[in-house]
Design an enzyme around this catalytic site. Sequence first.
Site, PDB file in Angstrom:
ATOM      1  CB  CYS A  26     -68.591  49.242 -84.632  1.00 22.08           C
ATOM      2  SG  CYS A  26     -69.354  48.087 -83.508  1.00 22.08           S
TER       3      CYS A  26
ATOM      4  CD  GLU B  31     -76.945  51.391 -82.618  1.00 28.43           C
ATOM      5  OE1 GLU B  31     -75.931  52.103 -82.428  1.00 28.43           O
ATOM      6  OE2 GLU B  31     -78.064  51.695 -82.180  1.00 28.43           O
TER       7      GLU B  31
END
Length: 542
Positions: free
Chosen positions: A327, A293
């Site tokens: 993020c 990720e």
Amino acid sequence: MPKGVFKVPAPYNEPVLSYAPGTSERAELQAAYSKNFNQVIDIPMFINGKEIFTDDKRNVTPPHDHQHVIGTYSYGTAEHVNLAIDTALEARKKWSQMSWEHRASIFMKAAELVATKYRAEINSATMLAQSKNAMQAEIDAACEFADFLRFNVQYMVDIYNQQPESDKGIWNRVEYRPLEGFVVAITPFNFTAISGNLPASAALMGNVVVWKPSDTQIYSAHTIMNIFREAGLPDGVINMVFADGPMAGDILFKHPDFSGLHFTGSTGVFKHLWKTIGNNIDNYKTYPRIVGETGGKDFIVMHPSADSKAVATGISRGAFEFQGQKCSAASRAYLPLSKANEVLNYVVEDVNSFKTGSPEDFSNFITAVIDEKAFDKIAGYLDYIKEQDDAEIIVGGGYDKSKGYFIEPTVVVTTNPKFRTMCEEIFGPVITIFKYEDAEWENVLKIVDETSEYALTGAIFSGDRYAAEYATRALENAAGNFYINDKPTGAVVGQQPFGGARGSGTNDKAGSAQNLLRWCSPRLIKETLVSPVDYRYPFLGE
Ligand code: NAD
């Protein structure tokens, strides 16, 4: 092996405590922060359950007070990485055979320890060494971490319960074996919960792990390891090494028993690791699992029908909480001309009201960015913006690293929808705004979709259901986590499984059964109850 089909306790989301003035949790957290701030601890690696110290000591300093030392950690060498691999493979012999309810108990106990005995400790560690304010530490280090540990146990059982049909006279069953070899967990600085979850989720499924945390998260990683050990995790199942990434990677990814990478971090590093794994493919005994990720360039799009105050709040929280170092942080927004100024006035008002400083003072909303490298990179972007004709900073733009790595929350308005800061991940408290003609709504969605390499999170705000439906379809591939009338951050385990595609990762959704499926290799067992004794089928008859 179990002698019963056990039911696990139903998982639940750890309640977020308020830390309001006068609460006991506030007093406990302040005391833990103060104790940790005023001592210097010596942090070891953990290999085979043993504390490993080396002469290569490096300082841990709070990002908001970078001359103040709160600890040292022992940096490892190639020898330690090799030892961690050997130890893990030895531990695998017993761990991979341990029945699932015992693995489940260990990680459920870890969740209880996070939520109770270690709550103030892990939150204060995250405040001190990653510079999160109390609330950001609470939703990450205490709540999200406990949630990962609890929900993953349920997901593991859900996977085990997936069994094939069996025809008359046969019994088909599937066992979900751990991967054959060891798993590498490489974790980022920005979430204590992610750091703990990447090794824990693989270990829960029966794997053994070599874990390399980010250098700037080692202080809270130490607390995580203490929790795992107190929860009863056997020696050698998760081995934590502190080492130079490229050096460690070189050893880990060449090893024939490497069986999987669980990574969270930047897109560039992940692509590099994937290439390294590809180049070593002939060395491996099994095809490794690669789960990563990575970065984002997360958006907020406002339809003219949306409420200006709600959009402004989405921007103020979505872009600036934890200094934009999520993020999922909103870092580009598209506002219709009819409402843009109203929204921006609210945002500027919010930004001017933010208090900045050490997380020790609970009234500070903004604290420091993680380290000097990040500070210099973000400051470089701000300098760049100031030199351009097609962009203007309407609030913020300043920075100061004399005591801590402080960057002012910054709002940039550009006339160029492909302006550099509309496309690149900055990973700091900077959002860039593009104003569009109201009639260009459909076109602006195309621009949102085509502007960056990432596809992690995104939000649309709309009071018009047709517009919301249209945007949901138009942006189908632009975000793995898509929000309607909410900020694009703050995913909760068990409710909004998290991850993105395109340049943002493999989208295996941390905190979900999909993710756990990557850490096992199913074996189908077909058993025939009464075996045939004649090869001739009836059709062969005369
Ligand atoms: P980073 O890529 O700099 O580092 C991540 C980890 O990789 C660290 O442990 C680092 O030491 C290690 N590493 C770096 N180079 C290596 C190499 N050559 N070989 C082996 N290991 C190496 O990321 P970061 O600064 O810690 O975290 C921020 C990044 O993470 C941002 O891009 C952010 O978007 C991303 N992130 C993504 C998610 C998500 O769920 N998509 C969540 C959190 C963070």
